[in-house]
Design an enzyme around this catalytic site. Sequence first.
Site, short mmCIF file in Angstrom:
data_model
loop_
_atom_site.label_atom_id
_atom_site.label_comp_id
_atom_site.label_asym_id
_atom_site.label_seq_id
_atom_site.Cartn_x
_atom_site.Cartn_y
_atom_site.Cartn_z
N LYS B 78 0.87 -1.16 -0.05
CA LYS B 78 -0.07 -0.09 -0.05
C LYS B 78 1.17 1.30 0.00
O LYS B 78 1.84 1.11 0.69
CB LYS B 78 -0.89 -0.16 1.24
CG LYS B 78 -2.09 1.04 1.35
CD LYS B 78 -2.77 0.88 2.67
CE LYS B 78 -3.85 2.06 2.56
NZ LYS B 78 -4.80 1.95 3.96
N SER B 158 -9.94 2.33 2.79
CA SER B 158 -8.85 2.79 1.72
C SER B 158 -7.77 2.00 1.00
O SER B 158 -7.35 2.53 -0.07
CB SER B 158 -8.12 3.99 2.60
OG SER B 158 -7.28 3.20 3.41
N SER B 182 -10.35 0.09 6.84
CA SER B 182 -9.57 0.18 5.80
C SER B 182 -8.88 -1.07 5.02
O SER B 182 -8.57 -1.06 4.15
CB SER B 182 -8.60 1.29 5.60
OG SER B 182 -9.23 2.48 5.57
#
Lengths: 95, 492
Positions: B78, B158, B182
């Site tokens: 990420k 997210s 997330s």
Amino acid sequence: MSVDTDTVRRIAKLARLAISDDGLAPMAQELNVILGWVDQLNEVDVSAVEPMTSAVQTSLKKRSDTVTDGHIQEAVLHNAPLTEHGFFVVPKVVE
Amino acid sequence: MTDLTELSLAQARDGLRGKKFSAVELTDAYVAAMAAARLLNSYITETPDRARDMARASDGRIASGQAGALEGIPLGIKDLFCTKDVLSTAGSHILDGFKPAYESTVTANLWREGAVMLGKLNLDEFAMGSSNETSYYGPVVSPWRRTGDTAKLVPGGSSGGSSSAVAARLCLAATGTDTGGSIRQPAAFTGIVGLKPTYGRCSRWGIVAFASSLDQAGPLARDVRDAAILLGVMAGHDPKDSTSVDRPVPNYEAALTGNIKGMRIGIPAEYRVDGMPQGIEAMWGRGAKWLREAGAEIVEISLPHTRYALPAYYIVAPAEASSNLARYDGMRYGLRVAGKDLIDTYEKSRSAGFGAEVKRRILIGTYVLSAGYYDAYYLRAQRVRTLIANDFRAAFEKVDAILTPATPSPAFAIGERNDDPIGMFLNDVFTVPANLAGLPGISVPAGLSDDGLPLGLQLIGKAFDEETVLRVAGVLEEAAAFTARPDSWWRS
């Protein structure tokens, strides 16, 4: 509690965000929707409750007070938008 | 040879150790898959050259008998994790060109054990969002589509690049971060497993901070075993993060015994929310039945302050974010837009660099922390947070783990929910309480909605009892036998 355009201007200044005059009213409206929704927390009796300050109770570890790095000027400056003679260059602060 | 991207992380690890294929061959398969899937916009930065170099080094260590726990395993990272000399954006324009001079502790742990970096995965800007639509680098597309419909769906957020890439086989597994859901919500939306560990289990050092008292790193993976393997490497004490906890990291894979006989699993009444689709309610019931059939006892419990978790979160998280994001001033790194003086330069840089959602949250956070409002908002929210943590504490005196749906709905279409911020916040209604209380939670794919989209069940455990969470999740996974896969319409 309701936010007006003057409040938006004031908190935008505190947050160092420029909001155009046209943008103030719509932003006030958006913030009021969210703040109106969080107002439901007023239903909860919290008078005898301590605020939570950390998710997991631990005592902070101590470490020896020694230098662990340094002499990395190049690495520190490496992402700067503007540098000169090994310094960050910023807009003039003092007249 | 079969398609190497079809193997799970555990299978690939065993295949590499057994020299059935090389790390370079495995990495090449993923580099090709990644390059053929740009329609999904999962990656912000692909690092194929670095991946091949790392894979070659892995092959060397495998040959000399020095293989680490993740030797030769290609992962996506990420783009909230700082990676040395590789663009690290947090999905924001304000970090334009930022190449850290250091490596986050979690990613350093992965490389130490031989993992291979394929690239940096897209995300909501500063991890603020539940649909991956707030990224400066554009929305991520889910590999899943509704039955008979070609509308592009969100992969959740997210960690939307992470979920999309794992579900589409563009990496073996991925890192994520979870501040309010997330990791778990995007995992649920894409039919994969996502684990948020206990706060303090993984170091936050080198992860771009959103809300420091809530942020926690964790894995997104194809199955529970893979998540367990990854967590074992990601977790651990780090002197550079004073909130990381110094306690031994168990062998999480060994916790997957399949035996939950005599365990007590709580079903919280308050998670039956209005308007929850029947399919999700039914799946929740099936989940409880599977665990009962495996020998667990199902116990009705109450978490009375559940409904206040989301509003408390939307005070605490923006407050911490407004403070954390004060550092982006255009002076030392990232975007600078020149103004007439210093203050004007700050304002111009921040206004150009942050997107609308981030600005909104900074303003809310600044407001709730400002003079005269601190007690009414922030302090009250922190007190409510105590009540939520106490609810869990009381429940865990009666049960070993808690079973809930992961999300109140399946994935939605891109653009479908942008007009209603609170509607968007409601995505996280089942995941936020575990963040506020600092507890571990996992999302496991458990079925399909009426229109053919994945649905997840969540297990919440006691602090630092990831082993129980993983063990129960393993049983749930086996009973659910979730094998559905999206068609690879995106492949070019």
